[in-house]
Design a protein around this motif. Structure first.
Motif, PDB file in Angstrom:
ATOM      1  N   VAL A 193       1.313  -1.230   0.122  1.00 38.61           N
ATOM      2  CA  VAL A 193       0.412  -0.047  -0.231  1.00 38.61           C
ATOM      3  C   VAL A 193       0.445   1.164   0.032  1.00 38.61           C
ATOM      4  N   CYS A 237      -5.968  -4.728   1.591  1.00 38.48           N
ATOM      5  CA  CYS A 237      -5.777  -3.685   1.444  1.00 38.48           C
ATOM      6  C   CYS A 237      -6.351  -2.469   1.057  1.00 38.48           C
ATOM      7  N   VAL A 288      -1.112  -2.795  -5.597  1.00 39.43           N
ATOM      8  CA  VAL A 288      -0.756  -4.003  -4.734  1.00 39.43           C
ATOM      9  C   VAL A 288      -0.419  -5.325  -4.627  1.00 39.43           C
ATOM     10  N   PHE A 315      -8.382   5.646  -1.599  1.00 38.86           N
ATOM     11  CA  PHE A 315      -8.557   4.484  -0.638  1.00 38.86           C
ATOM     12  C   PHE A 315      -9.524   4.884  -0.302  1.00 38.86           C
TER      13      PHE A 315
END
Length: 208
Positions: free
Chosen positions: A72, A187, A111, A96
């Motif tokens: 991340v 994630c 990721v 995010f």
């Protein structure tokens, strides 16, 4: 950082971090400056280093998997200078916390694609699943169970049957079944922690 500079930066970041308004961007810039450890060398880049950033992921968003936290960090650190700048921070958080499905798919894929070759290979899946699954104390070899899981996942997601997942495979699978977005480890923040973060970060917007 003076007010003028802050507003100017917020204005330019509003264009790239599309999911935040200007006041929210200003709050995130301020928050960034409270989190940053001032570099001892004044020419050093001001940013969040890996440890500070991982600490935020761990404490604020409840992430515990070292490998995922590391990935991340890399997804945020677009220019690979080992530190997340204020621009990377705001743009990263935009996806995010509030990204569209499209943006989140790209982010998750990045990721999971550990070596950055544009595919998620069997080995990469194995590493991530091995990391994110709780170790079950059982008689059998846990690796075997993970290998089986990798095969099941491939069967479900590998549409062109080339033994690895391209972004096209991943996108198709996630569109069919949204739960597969984080198939290889958490994630993205869960709703509770992202709401708590936003309330904390944007509380000033209510006071204005």
């Amino acid at each position: 950082m003076n007010r003028k500079k802050l507003q100017k930066l917020a204005e330019s970041l509003c264009r790239t971090a599309k999911h935040f308004n200007k006041i929210e961007v200003e709050c995130l810039i301020k928050l960034f400056h409270t989190l940053v450890v001032e570099p001892s060398d004044r020419h050093a880049i001001v940013g969040l280093d890996r440890n500070t950033f991982r600490n935020i992921l761990h404490v604020t968003f409840g992430m515990t998997d070292d490998m995922i936290m590391d990935r991340v960090f890399r997804a945020f650190d677009k220019d690979n200078d080992s530190c997340v700048s204020v621009t990377e921070w705001v743009e990263g958080l935009s996806i995010f916390l509030r990204g569209t499905l499209e943006e989140k798919m790209k982010y998750c894929f990045e990721v999971y694609d550990l070596n950055g070759d544009g595919y998620i290979s069997r080995e990469e899946m194995f590493h991530m699943l091995k990391n994110s699954l709780l170790k079950q104390p059982s008689e059998e070899d846990p690796d075997e169970g993970i290998k089986d899981l990798v095969e099941i996942t491939l069967k479900k997601m590998d549409y062109d049957h080339d033994g690895k997942l391209s972004y096209t495979d991943f996108e198709k699978a996630v569109r069919d079944e949204n739960l597969l977005l984080e198939a290889f480890g958490p994630c993205l923040p869960d709703i509770k922690s992202s709401m708590a973060f936003e309330m904390q970060a944007f509380q000033e917007t209510g006071d204005m």
